[in-house]
Structure formats: C-alpha cells, structure tokens
Design a protein around this motif. Structure first.
Motif, PDB file in Angstrom:
ATOM      1  N   UNK A   1       0.510  -1.471   0.004  1.00 16.37           N
ATOM      2  CA  UNK A   1       0.020   0.103  -0.187  1.00 16.37           C
ATOM      3  C   UNK A   1       0.862   1.611  -0.156  1.00 16.37           C
ATOM      4  N   UNK A   2       2.389   0.988   0.831  1.00 19.03           N
ATOM      5  CA  UNK A   2       2.766   2.715   0.639  1.00 19.03           C
ATOM      6  C   UNK A   2       3.560   2.451  -0.562  1.00 19.03           C
ATOM      7  N   UNK A   3       4.068   1.697  -1.131  1.00 19.60           N
ATOM      8  CA  UNK A   3       4.553   2.052  -2.555  1.00 19.60           C
ATOM      9  C   UNK A   3       3.461   2.471  -3.897  1.00 19.60           C
ATOM     10  N   UNK A   4       2.912   1.649  -3.474  1.00 22.19           N
ATOM     11  CA  UNK A   4       1.201   2.108  -4.614  1.00 22.19           C
ATOM     12  C   UNK A   4       1.024   3.657  -4.086  1.00 22.19           C
ATOM     13  N   UNK A   5       0.910   3.628  -2.957  1.00 23.08           N
ATOM     14  CA  UNK A   5       0.761   5.554  -2.313  1.00 23.08           C
ATOM     15  C   UNK A   5       1.995   6.400  -2.822  1.00 23.08           C
ATOM     16  N   UNK A   6       2.902   6.018  -3.086  1.00 28.11           N
ATOM     17  CA  UNK A   6       4.000   6.820  -3.715  1.00 28.11           C
ATOM     18  C   UNK A   6       4.607   6.230  -4.759  1.00 28.11           C
ATOM     19  N   UNK A   7       3.928   5.770  -5.508  1.00 24.78           N
ATOM     20  CA  UNK A   7       4.102   6.102  -7.198  1.00 24.78           C
ATOM     21  C   UNK A   7       3.461   7.010  -7.440  1.00 24.78           C
ATOM     22  N   UNK A   8       2.336   7.027  -7.765  1.00 25.32           N
ATOM     23  CA  UNK A   8       1.710   8.439  -8.521  1.00 25.32           C
ATOM     24  C   UNK A   8       1.953   9.866  -7.726  1.00 25.32           C
ATOM     25  N   UNK A   9       2.281   9.698  -6.064  1.00 28.29           N
ATOM     26  CA  UNK A   9       3.021  11.682  -6.350  1.00 28.29           C
ATOM     27  C   UNK A   9       4.163  11.866  -6.553  1.00 28.29           C
TER      28      UNK A   9
END
Length: 401
Positions: A53-61
């Motif tokens: 969840x952290x990795x997927x959240x970080x990628x777009x931003x």
C-alpha cells in the motif's frame, strides 16, 4: 564523458543496487517478522499489504515531487523515508506492536515508491546525456543483482540468528549514509520539469495521465511487470505444488528465472540499438509467453526449468525499455516515468495475489496461464515505445526519430 556524468552514472548504479539490497534483505526475513510479532499466516499477509500500500501510494505522487525538486533530491528523500521506516519497524518489533510495524512498512513502501521513480528519472536523464540505449537495462540488471545480494545477506544473518531488529538498524544506518552520498553525486544529472514555466507540476502530472502514448507504454510495461511479479512469487511454488518436486528444486527454478532476467538486461541494450525498442519488446513478449506455456503444460522438471529461463529472458526488458520511452522528452520525464511506474508496480504487486486466488480454484500450474493475456497486451502495445524527440500536450509524437 564529463566527470560529473561519470560520477552520476556510478551513483545511480549504487541507487539501483541499494534498492534491491534493502528490499530483498527485508522480505527474506519475513518469517522472522511473523515470529517476532507472533502472527498467524493470515495476519502476516495482512501486515505485508501495508508495504504494498505504501509503494502504490508513493508512486503517483513521486512524479510531482521529482518534477518540483529534481531526481537527486527525490532519491535522497526516498532513501531517507525507507531508512525512517526501518527504524520505526525496529521499534515496532522491540515493543511487539502490530500497528507500529504496519505504519513502518507503509513508510518503507512509500520511500521505495519515491526512490524507484527518482532513480529511474535520473538514470534516464544520464542515458539521454550520453546517448546510450544500454544504460537503463544495465541499471535494472544492477537492481536484480542487488536483490540477490540482499537475499544472501538476509539468509546469512538469519543463519547467524541475528535479530531482525538489529538488521533493520544496520541497514537504516547504511541507507542514511548512502542518501548523503547520492545527493552529491547525482546533482550533475538532475532534471526538473521545464517544458512550460507557467504550468504547475500537478497540471503536468494530470496531463501525463491523459496522454495516449504514455498510457500505451504503461499498458506495455504493465504486461511485462505482471509476468515478472508472478514469476517472482509463484514459479518456485509451481514446481513444488504443480510438479511435485522438493522445495530446493523450486528454488532452483526461481534462481534460473532471476539469472535469465539479469542476463537479458545485461545484453538487451545492444539488441535495442540494433533492432529497435518495439521489435525487442515483441520478441521478448513472445519469448516470455512461450516460457509460461512450457511451464504450465510441461510434465517434467527439465521442461519447467526451460520454461523458467525463457520466461526470465522474455520479462527482462519490459520495464527498462518502458522507462526509456517515458523519458524521451527529458522535460516531462518525471511525470511520465511516475505514470508508467505506477501502472507497472501496480501489476507487479497486484498480480501475485490474483494468481493465488486463481490457483486455489484451478491449481497454480493452470492459473499462471493468465500471464499469457498480460503478455499479449504488452505485445500489442509495444509499438508505442518507439523513440521520439518530443510529445505534444496530448502525447502525440512530434518528431519521430
């Protein structure tokens, strides 16, 4: 080649290697993580979702941040976040706190997402400066080698009964030192969005998500990333559950896959220079599809190992070529790399759980056939990766090359 570019090239190799080492050292100690927190298998699986969840959240931003402050600072911020997460995880393990451990894994994943986008942006910038098609595949080969080293470190420390808390503290300290070094060495190859001074990084990001060519490249990368992530998580299990082999034979199949993928990345750049990106990706998709079919329908271990090698060679070039295509226009590279990384890593992280569900219904050896559909998508979208010099606001090629 200017000395600043040479030092930046060495530094970005270090960033890729360290990313692989940190991630593999952590995931190789997953059993220790569950044991120290006294978690069941289901609880451990739920905890690990916080990392994804952290990795997927970080990628777009990540693209927004890199567009604003530059790739070298993005690498520094990503490694610093990951180091902070490791320190927090050490505290969570020491206090046996599941919520603290979950928050720590989220921070580690968030840092990894920013780190991934930033180092790919810096790497693509250096490749553009030196005019090399070889650099990005070699950087991703360095990442693969880093994961091997990280797994060996984790295995060694586990064999020496070193607590996971101590391992996390040590690696966090190394990441902090590396962040300082990389921030100095990569500044000469830094890049920020400069295509339109009147536009904000946020508007550039939104535009990138609407670009036809960027989305097609992302779909292509998604297919290859799905194939790679599925093999990483399940190819050993296919040998054990589907072929009825011993655990060490399944590990051998995984090793064959990783070795083939690393070799493909080390040699693939020269092939790209000779026949072009699109043709290399079409050949790669066909090769990986053949490997999946051989693995799914084979009836002997030898066939499974052949399938693993074909699968690894075929999956090797999808991500580095897709990143190179995203960065054809350096001024818009950060936003486009973020879009493509988001799609690729979503497939990389989301594919394995899907295979687990299908495997429970139909058997894992048959479930891997779903990878064929992803590779067909990649084959069809491969033409979008052809080199261009610039893109219009809608993602249309301006000057084909």
């Amino acid at each position: 080649m200017p000395s600043t570019t040479v030092s930046s090239k060495a530094a970005v190799h270090g960033a890729f290697a360290a990313n692989g080492v940190m991630y593999a050292a952590l995931v190789s100690r997953v059993p220790a993580l569950g044991e120290e927190l006294s978690l069941s298998t289901a609880e451990l699986g739920l905890l690990l979702l916080w990392l994804s969840a952290g990795a997927v959240s970080g990628l777009p931003t990540a693209g927004l941040l890199v567009q604003r402050v530059g790739g070298s600072r993005g690498v520094t911020a990503g490694t610093s976040l990951a180091a902070t997460g490791l320190l927090l995880l050490a505290f969570g393990l020491r206090t046996a706190s599941w919520p603290v451990a979950a928050a720590a894994l989220f921070f580690i994943g968030l840092g990894m997402g920013l780190w991934e986008v930033s180092m790919n942006v810096v790497g693509s910038r250096i490749a553009h400066l030196i005019g090399s098609d070889n650099l990005l595949p070699r950087l991703h080969a360095t990442l693969s080698l880093g994961t091997v080293v990280g797994a060996l470190i984790g295995a060694f420390l586990a064999s020496m009964s070193v607590p996971l808390t101590s391992q996390n503290l040590g690696i966090a300290g190394l990441l902090a030192l590396m962040a300082l070094l990389l921030s100095r060495l990569t500044q000469g190859a830094d890049t920020r969005g400069t295509d339109d001074a009147t536009r904000t990084p946020g508007s550039i990001m939104l535009t990138s998500w609407r670009e036809r060519r960027t989305l097609l490249v992302g779909i292509c990368v998604l297919g290859f990333a799905f194939a790679e992530g599925t093999a990483n998580e399940w190819i050993a299990y296919v040998l054990v559950d589907g072929y009825g082999t011993a655990e060490h034979t399944g590990a051998l199949a995984f090793a064959a896959f990783v070795a083939a993928m690393t070799a493909g990345r080390l040699t693939g750049g020269a092939l790209v220079a000779r026949v072009g990106r699109a043709n290399v990706l079409r050949i790669s998709a066909a090769m990986a599809l053949g490997g999946v079919l051989v693995t799914a329908f084979g009836d002997a271990v030898a066939w499974a190992l052949v399938g693993a090698v074909l699968w690894g060679l075929g999956a090797a070039m999808g991500f580095p070529v897709g990143i190179a295509a995203a960065a054809d226009d350096p001024a818009r590279a950060a936003a486009r790399v973020s879009v493509i990384s988001s799609l690729g890593y979503a497939a990389f992280l989301g594919g394995p759980p899907l295979l687990g569900l299908l495997g429970g219904l139909y058997g894992i050896q048959q479930a891997i056939l779903v990878v064929c559909a992803a590779l067909l998508l990649a084959f069809l979208a491969a033409g979008s990766t052809r080199r261009i010099t610039a893109l219009g606001d809608r993602g249309s090629p301006v000057v084909p090359r």
